[in-house]
Write an enzyme that holds these catalytic residues in place. Structure first.
Site, PDB file in Angstrom:
ATOM      1  CE  LYS A 107       4.839 -42.282 -16.838  1.00 11.50           C
ATOM      2  NZ  LYS A 107       5.598 -43.543 -16.936  1.00 11.50           N
ATOM      3  CG  ASP A 246      -0.497 -51.215 -22.304  1.00 16.05           C
ATOM      4  OD1 ASP A 246      -0.865 -52.380 -22.118  1.00 16.05           O
ATOM      5  OD2 ASP A 246      -0.326 -50.396 -21.384  1.00 16.05           O
TER       6      ASP A 246
END
Length: 473
Positions: A107, A246
């Site tokens: 990430k 999401d």
């Protein structure tokens, strides 16, 4: 170590192959040894050059095939047809010696086709917050993605100001989200949607395959795991802040730590995200939003689960979340065997905390004392409730000693308050990671008093209460 790429192989329509953008002059700031142990990585490996290269996006281990994935989602109630991994790359799955599979994800690894207006980078501030939250939640027994490591580079990233670049290695059995199903459903990609369903059934819900309707059975398990996760959020005073579909895991994991926060003063309508102007994701709205999100997933599965079969699951969700929450709160009160009058007792307690603007965690922990020794400075309302609580304790199967021990076992001594994270961030931005390590250590054993960690158990200062955090990262 063996890496495989089951997801990208089965669902190429959802994946874009690409290489990570590495950090400049990387430094491995912190490692979660507990998370590393799940992968079979020992301290020697994590201290070596291979781990530094992996965690900074500079090195790929044989078998890794990095991909960013596309998904959709309902954001603040409105449908967004294309979202995706805007600053994350799925490196692949590590198959452990025990036969478990762990997806590793970078990430802050650079631009992807789904970055939209972003730069694909992550800043130190948000990366510290996700690292700490992931491991703190796991230590509290809440289902979550895990954080293996946090690396820092010399590059600067512009947000409201220039900030240090950083990279997180996130890990989970799967990072599949409700939004992956929604994307294929609304794109009318019927065959890829079926393959996604079959993939989940084969690898994560194999016990559902013998059911008359395996997809219905899978949805039922999603209902149960999501209800348990959110019941634990509510019991631990955790606000997620951005419960878009999401950001909902198919495995019932807490995922995507953005503007999250643990309650300070008990305020059931607390909003931790300063972008949530209407309070859609306020603390007391989370159970209802969880149900709404599952219903959006059910719509994406509607070709396999007719609405008349799905509708009974909504009552199941409500019953499941209530049952778990009651059990969790009963344990925090040091009681056993839920009784009808306990609903009123708990409701009065929470109302009292709200009226008095009392600290949620400190107040719960204060009950871990002999009732006769609780402060005389309590108001009349406090003593009235304590009288009711004392009467209830006399009906309890536990002795006072065991009641106190039970409370200490279920009410954490150390809570990841936003002001603590902010203090760590300010020092880390100056290159000092000692306080990050100290806070991480305290949060890894939240129920046990630790030498030298008293500052992490103190009540928050006025300036540190009820901080709202932005989504900017």
């Amino acid at each position: 170590m063996e890496f495989v790429n089951r997801f990208s192989t089965a669902l190429p329509e959802l994946c874009h192959q690409q290489q990570p953008t590495p950090l400049q002059d990387p430094e491995l700031a912190i490692v979660s040894q507990d998370a590393a142990a799940l992968l079979g990585f020992d301290k020697t490996f994590m201290a070596g050059p291979e781990a530094l290269g992996l965690t900074a996006g500079k090195l790929l281990i044989e078998g890794m095939q990095p991909v960013s994935t596309v998904y959709a989602g309902h954001q603040f109630g409105g449908y967004s047809p294309q979202l995706g991994d805007g600053r994350a790359l799925l490196l692949g799955e590590l198959k452990t010696a025990q036969g478990d599979y762990w997806e590793l994800q970078l990430k802050g690894s650079g631009l992807t086709p789904f970055s939209r207006q972003g730069d694909g980078k992550a800043v130190l501030r948000s990366t510290i917050r996700e690292f700490l939250a992931s491991e703190a939640m796991a230590a509290l027994g809440i289902a979550t993605t895990r954080a293996l490591s946090l690396s820092v580079g010399s590059g600067l990233v512009q947000r409201e100001r220039f900030e240090k670049e950083a990279m997180l290695v996130r890990m989970a059995p799967s990072h599949i989200r409700f939004g992956h199903f929604e994307y294929l459903y609304y794109q009318q990609q019927t065959q890829p949607l079926k393959r996604l369903i079959d993939f989940c059934l084969e690898h994560y819900f194999s016990d559902c395959l013998t059911h008359q309707n395996p997809v219905l059975a899978m949805l039922q398990q999603v209902v149960d795991s999501t209800a348990l996760m959110i019941a634990k959020w509510q019991a631990e005073g955790f606000c997620h802040g951005v419960m878009n579909t999401d950001n909902m895991s198919i495995l019932g994991l807490t995922i995507d730590y953005g503007p999250y926060g643990f309650l300070d003063d008990y305020n059931p309508s607390h909003i931790c995200n300063h972008s949530d102007h209407y309070g859609r994701y306020a603390f007391n709205q989370q159970p209802g939003v969880g149900l709404w999100n599952i219903q959006r997933l059910a719509q994406a599965l509607s070709d396999y689960v007719p609405s008349n079969q799905a509708e009974p699951l909504w009552m199941r969700y409500q019953q499941t979340i209530n049952q778990h929450y009651q059990g969790l709160m009963l344990s925090k009160l040091g009681l056993t065997q839920w009784q009808d009058e306990d609903e009123a007792l708990l409701g009065q307690w929470l109302s009292l905390l709200a009226e008095q603007k009392a600290d949620y965690h400190q107040s719960m922990r204060a009950l871990a004392a002999p009732l006769a020794q609780l402060p005389e400075t309590f108001s009349v309302a406090w003593h009235t409730w304590l009288g009711r609580y004392s009467e209830r304790c006399q009906q309890n199967e536990r002795s006072q000693q065991h009641r106190i021990a039970a409370i200490k076992q279920h009410v954490p001594e150390y809570v990841l308050r936003n002001y603590l994270a902010q203090q760590v961030i300010e020092k880390a931005e100056q290159g000092d990671y000692a306080e990050l390590h100290a806070l991480h250590q305290a949060m890894s054993q939240p129920f046990t008093q630790q030498h030298g960690a008293q500052r992490f158990a103190a009540p928050p200062p006025d300036w540190g209460k009820c901080l709202e955090i932005s989504c900017s990262s």
